[in-house]
Design an enzyme around this catalytic site. Structure first.
Site, PDB file in Angstrom:
ATOM      1  N   SER A  11      89.208 -33.832 -18.365  1.00  0.00           N
ATOM      2  CA  SER A  11      88.194 -35.011 -17.850  1.00  0.00           C
ATOM      3  C   SER A  11      88.218 -36.311 -18.706  1.00  0.00           C
ATOM      4  CB  SER A  11      86.923 -34.251 -17.984  1.00  0.00           C
ATOM      5  OG  SER A  11      86.757 -33.272 -16.985  1.00  0.00           O
ATOM      6  N   THR A  12      88.582 -36.065 -19.971  1.00  0.00           N
ATOM      7  CA  THR A  12      88.458 -37.387 -21.041  1.00  0.00           C
ATOM      8  C   THR A  12      89.747 -37.511 -21.638  1.00  0.00           C
ATOM      9  OG1 THR A  12      87.707 -35.935 -22.970  1.00  0.00           O
ATOM     10  CG2 THR A  12      86.080 -36.871 -21.514  1.00  0.00           C
TER      11      THR A  12
END
Length: 191
Positions: A11-12
């Site tokens: 996600s990051t």
């Protein structure tokens, strides 16, 4: 000939794909058959790596992911992906367990796992909102720091009042965007 196509996502941009790549390799996916998305959430359906993985699979292949939440974080998105796989004759492999969407048991298991992934995402959002509310109540969440210091703000307002500079020029003088200048001026007149 059945091929294994892998998909991994984090996600990051700070997160690492090494563990997912290693897990996919241990499940038999060739390294050149792993498609990845870095810094994209599972709620965003527009993921280039996922698109490439779905384009790469053919009838008889398996799409391999380590966990369902790497593939999708909502039931509608998971169903859309499975419908696309079913139309192509592709089986989904979640961490070594295969779910044939044409089989009633496989479809049931996939739907249950989709509900769990969506529930987990909802819990994370709820915990985040709760944590932010607590931090705000304790005065720890103050928002984004202002771009201009109080003396800079005062000087900006003085120069703007003189009317000798455009907002773009004021932005250049203070090293901020024209939008920041507009917000400062708007804030001055609404206070």
């Amino acid at each position: 000939m059945k091929r294994l196509i892998g998909y991994a996502r984090v996600s990051t941009t700070d997160q690492d794909l090494t563990a997912q790549r290693a897990s996919l390799a241990s499940l038999g996916v060739e390294l050149d058959g792993i498609y990845v998305d870095h810094g994209l959430t599972g709620t965003n359906r527009d993921r280039p790596g996922l698109g490439q993985a779905l384009a790469a699979v053919r009838a008889g292949d398996q799409l391999v992911v380590t966990k369902l939440d790497r593939l999708a974080r909502s039931i509608p998105d998971a169903r859309d992906i499975v419908d696309e796989l079913t139309a192509k004759g592709v089986v989904l492999n979640l961490g070594g367990s295969t779910y044939d969407p044409t089989d009633p048991i496989g479809r049931l298991m996939f739907n249950v796992l989709s509900m769990v992934a969506e529930f987990e995402a909802d819990l994370i959002r709820a915990r985040t909102r709760e944590g932010m509310a607590i931090a705000k109540a304790k005065g720890r969440l103050k928002g984004k720091a202002p771009k201009l210091s109080a003396p800079q703000r005062k000087q900006l307002l003085r120069l703007a009042a003189e009317g000798e500079h455009t907002q773009a020029e004021l932005g250049e003088i203070f090293g901020v965007s024209r939008g920041t200048v507009q917000r400062e001026l708007h804030r001055q007149f609404t206070l």
